[in-house]
Design a protein around this motif. Structure first.
Motif, PDB file in Angstrom:
ATOM      1  N   ASP A   1       0.706  -1.013  -0.009  1.00 26.44           N
ATOM      2  CA  ASP A   1      -0.035  -0.128  -0.180  1.00 26.44           C
ATOM      3  C   ASP A   1       0.773   1.328   0.048  1.00 26.44           C
ATOM      4  N   LEU A   2       2.284   1.013   0.174  1.00 27.31           N
ATOM      5  CA  LEU A   2       3.074   2.115   0.186  1.00 27.31           C
ATOM      6  C   LEU A   2       3.907   2.338  -1.103  1.00 27.31           C
ATOM      7  N   GLY A   3       3.629   1.235  -2.101  1.00 27.27           N
ATOM      8  CA  GLY A   3       4.256   1.253  -3.201  1.00 27.27           C
ATOM      9  C   GLY A   3       5.958   0.671  -3.070  1.00 27.27           C
ATOM     10  N   ARG A   4       5.938  -0.068  -1.923  1.00 22.84           N
ATOM     11  CA  ARG A   4       7.192  -0.604  -1.558  1.00 22.84           C
ATOM     12  C   ARG A   4       7.048  -2.222  -1.151  1.00 22.84           C
ATOM     13  N   PRO A   5       6.719  -3.034  -1.883  1.00 27.05           N
ATOM     14  CA  PRO A   5       6.165  -4.346  -1.614  1.00 27.05           C
ATOM     15  C   PRO A   5       7.351  -5.134  -1.107  1.00 27.05           C
ATOM     16  N   GLY A   6       7.218  -5.944  -0.093  1.00 27.44           N
ATOM     17  CA  GLY A   6       8.113  -6.842   0.836  1.00 27.44           C
ATOM     18  C   GLY A   6       7.350  -8.040   1.176  1.00 27.44           C
ATOM     19  N   VAL A   7       8.271  -9.002   1.287  1.00 23.94           N
ATOM     20  CA  VAL A   7       7.716 -10.534   1.763  1.00 23.94           C
ATOM     21  C   VAL A   7       8.444 -10.898   2.908  1.00 23.94           C
ATOM     22  N   ILE A   8       7.703 -11.165   4.199  1.00 24.34           N
ATOM     23  CA  ILE A   8       8.393 -11.662   5.201  1.00 24.34           C
ATOM     24  C   ILE A   8       7.977 -13.055   5.274  1.00 24.34           C
ATOM     25  N   THR A   9       9.012 -14.078   5.626  1.00 18.66           N
ATOM     26  CA  THR A   9       8.665 -15.205   5.793  1.00 18.66           C
ATOM     27  C   THR A   9       9.066 -15.372   7.733  1.00 18.66           C
ATOM     28  N   VAL A  10       7.992 -16.094   8.288  1.00 19.65           N
ATOM     29  CA  VAL A  10       7.883 -16.196   9.546  1.00 19.65           C
ATOM     30  C   VAL A  10       7.546 -17.633   9.939  1.00 19.65           C
ATOM     31  N   GLY A  11       8.839 -18.077  10.616  1.00 14.69           N
ATOM     32  CA  GLY A  11       8.646 -19.608  11.083  1.00 14.69           C
ATOM     33  C   GLY A  11       8.202 -19.788  12.642  1.00 14.69           C
ATOM     34  N   ILE A  12       7.398 -20.568  12.556  1.00 14.01           N
ATOM     35  CA  ILE A  12       6.904 -20.590  14.238  1.00 14.01           C
ATOM     36  C   ILE A  12       7.004 -22.189  14.493  1.00 14.01           C
ATOM     37  N   PRO A  13       7.863 -22.267  15.606  1.00 11.93           N
ATOM     38  CA  PRO A  13       8.312 -23.766  16.192  1.00 11.93           C
ATOM     39  C   PRO A  13       7.311 -24.045  17.066  1.00 11.93           C
ATOM     40  N   ALA A  14       7.110 -25.345  17.459  1.00  9.60           N
ATOM     41  CA  ALA A  14       5.868 -25.818  18.230  1.00  9.60           C
ATOM     42  C   ALA A  14       6.341 -25.551  19.738  1.00  9.60           C
ATOM     43  N   ASP A  15       7.401 -25.548  20.030  1.00  8.57           N
ATOM     44  CA  ASP A  15       8.018 -25.410  21.444  1.00  8.57           C
ATOM     45  C   ASP A  15       7.535 -23.765  21.775  1.00  8.57           C
ATOM     46  N   PRO A  16       6.831 -23.785  23.045  1.00  8.51           N
ATOM     47  CA  PRO A  16       6.217 -22.542  23.255  1.00  8.51           C
ATOM     48  C   PRO A  16       7.081 -21.567  24.130  1.00  8.51           C
ATOM     49  N   GLU A  17       8.392 -21.993  24.239  1.00  9.26           N
ATOM     50  CA  GLU A  17       9.326 -21.107  24.614  1.00  9.26           C
ATOM     51  C   GLU A  17      10.322 -20.758  23.892  1.00  9.26           C
ATOM     52  N   ALA A  18      10.262 -21.447  22.387  1.00  7.24           N
ATOM     53  CA  ALA A  18      11.246 -21.018  21.302  1.00  7.24           C
ATOM     54  C   ALA A  18      10.813 -19.604  20.831  1.00  7.24           C
ATOM     55  N   GLY A  19      12.026 -19.056  20.266  1.00  9.87           N
ATOM     56  CA  GLY A  19      11.868 -17.785  19.602  1.00  9.87           C
ATOM     57  C   GLY A  19      11.209 -17.960  18.142  1.00  9.87           C
ATOM     58  N   ILE A  20      10.854 -16.915  17.511  1.00 12.80           N
ATOM     59  CA  ILE A  20       9.992 -16.906  16.128  1.00 12.80           C
ATOM     60  C   ILE A  20      11.156 -16.577  15.199  1.00 12.80           C
ATOM     61  N   SER A  21      11.351 -17.349  14.109  1.00 15.27           N
ATOM     62  CA  SER A  21      12.149 -17.066  13.178  1.00 15.27           C
ATOM     63  C   SER A  21      11.595 -15.905  12.195  1.00 15.27           C
ATOM     64  N   VAL A  22      12.328 -15.013  11.442  1.00 11.60           N
ATOM     65  CA  VAL A  22      12.154 -14.095  10.606  1.00 11.60           C
ATOM     66  C   VAL A  22      13.127 -14.208   9.333  1.00 11.60           C
ATOM     67  N   SER A  23      12.592 -14.562   8.259  1.00  9.90           N
ATOM     68  CA  SER A  23      13.655 -14.764   7.271  1.00  9.90           C
ATOM     69  C   SER A  23      13.143 -13.609   6.014  1.00  9.90           C
ATOM     70  N   GLY A  24      14.197 -13.199   5.352  1.00 10.03           N
ATOM     71  CA  GLY A  24      14.079 -12.334   4.155  1.00 10.03           C
ATOM     72  C   GLY A  24      15.299 -11.934   3.417  1.00 10.03           C
ATOM     73  N   THR A  25      15.215 -11.398   2.220  1.00 11.71           N
ATOM     74  CA  THR A  25      16.321 -10.939   1.532  1.00 11.71           C
ATOM     75  C   THR A  25      16.708  -9.603   1.855  1.00 11.71           C
ATOM     76  N   ALA A  26      17.943  -9.162   1.400  1.00 11.20           N
ATOM     77  CA  ALA A  26      18.041  -7.519   1.379  1.00 11.20           C
ATOM     78  C   ALA A  26      18.939  -7.166   0.437  1.00 11.20           C
ATOM     79  N   ILE A  27      18.977  -6.164   0.045  1.00  9.34           N
ATOM     80  CA  ILE A  27      19.758  -5.815  -1.444  1.00  9.34           C
ATOM     81  C   ILE A  27      20.054  -4.011  -0.890  1.00  9.34           C
ATOM     82  N   ALA A  28      21.396  -3.904  -1.356  1.00  4.08           N
ATOM     83  CA  ALA A  28      21.941  -2.525  -1.479  1.00  4.08           C
ATOM     84  C   ALA A  28      21.200  -1.612  -2.296  1.00  4.08           C
ATOM     85  N   MET A  29      20.842  -0.363  -1.676  1.00  2.01           N
ATOM     86  CA  MET A  29      20.117   0.631  -2.622  1.00  2.01           C
ATOM     87  C   MET A  29      21.094   1.626  -3.250  1.00  2.01           C
TER      88      MET A  29
END
Length: 282
Positions: A246-274
């Protein structure tokens, strides 16, 4: 300080969320980091202070203040670090605790962070929040109840019934800024559920001095923890979050949710130099 300009959660320099990255901020004080972030004007800039191979201290500054944790700037910094030092694991020592980050190169460098353990709490001041957003209770999705979630920073989670409502965002900047300051909220995570594993999000960010964050990794991690804690997704799960369209800057975030209720959440993505590093601010 050499400030690199990256955009996270996109392979297109015109998409995703821009972030400043300083790969070596050794000796810089708070005032210098804040001034550099304000001069750059991106929602966040990450300042790395190397400890040794695979170990860095990192601090995050918006144009107005230091923030405890920033997901998109972590992804951007990890990719910039990998380009300078090679891919692999690196530990980011943040003010909220250690964040493990891994980069891989499959033709393009992708970074994955694992958040600190997430948690959530009951929403307070929902009426005031809706008023500042200029939304009504009828706009909300009853299947995803409002709550405040944390995975390094606190974010109200507000889900709406339709993509059209999410797209039509015209909030009261001053009112929302004051409310968020009173509760120490970082961004407001506004979401719409397209399917069991696909979501769309928008994140107002007045405390950072910007109207909206185009792609918000910290909020995505908090949202993943919220879904797991409330049993709103079958775990383990991998989610796709679309943000910035909606800002004209589309991005995609991948979120990994493990079953362990105490585990951290993973967030994955690419990045590129501007821009080329030789053009970066000093």
């Amino acid at each position: 300080m050499q400030i690199l300009r990256y955009t996270a959660f996109s392979t297109d320099p015109t998409g995703g969320n821009p972030a400043g990255v300083v790969l070596d901020a050794t000796g810089a004080d708070d005032a210098a980091m804040l001034a550099a972030a304000a001069d750059l004007g991106y929602s966040e800039t990450a300042f790395l202070i190397p400890r040794g191979p695979g170990e860095v201290d990192v601090r995050y500054f918006s144009p107005l203040a230091e923030v405890p944790f920033c997901g998109h700037a972590t992804i951007a910094a990890a990719v910039a670090y990998a380009r300078a030092n090679g891919v692999g694991p690196v530990r980011f020592h943040t003010s909220v605790g250690p964040v493990e980050v891994t980069t891989v190169d499959d033709g393009e460098i992708t970074a994955t962070l694992v958040s600190v353990p997430p948690k959530s709490a009951e929403m307070t001041d929902l009426d005031a929040l809706l008023s500042a957003l200029r939304w009504s209770p009828d706009d909300l999705d009853p299947a995803l109840p409002p709550r405040v979630a944390y995975a390094g920073a606190w974010h109200p989670i507000v889900a709406v019934r339709s993509r059209e409502r999410l797209a039509d965002l015209d909030y009261d900047f001053d009112a929302l800024s004051a409310l968020m300051a009173a509760h120490s909220w970082t961004t407001v995570d506004l979401v719409w559920r397209e399917s069991a594993s696909v979501f769309w999000a928008r994140n107002p960010f007045p405390p950072g001095g910007v109207v909206e964050d185009p792609a918000t990794g910290a909020a995505a991690a908090a949202f993943g923890g919220y879904l797991r804690e409330l049993g709103l997704v079958e775990v383990p799960a991998t989610l796709t979050v679309h943000q910035g369209d909606d800002l004209g800057r589309p991005g995609v975030i991948t979120v990994g949710i493990p079953a362990d209720p105490e585990a951290g959440i993973s967030v994955s993505g690419t990045a590129i130099a501007m821009s080329d590093p030789s053009d970066s601010a000093e």
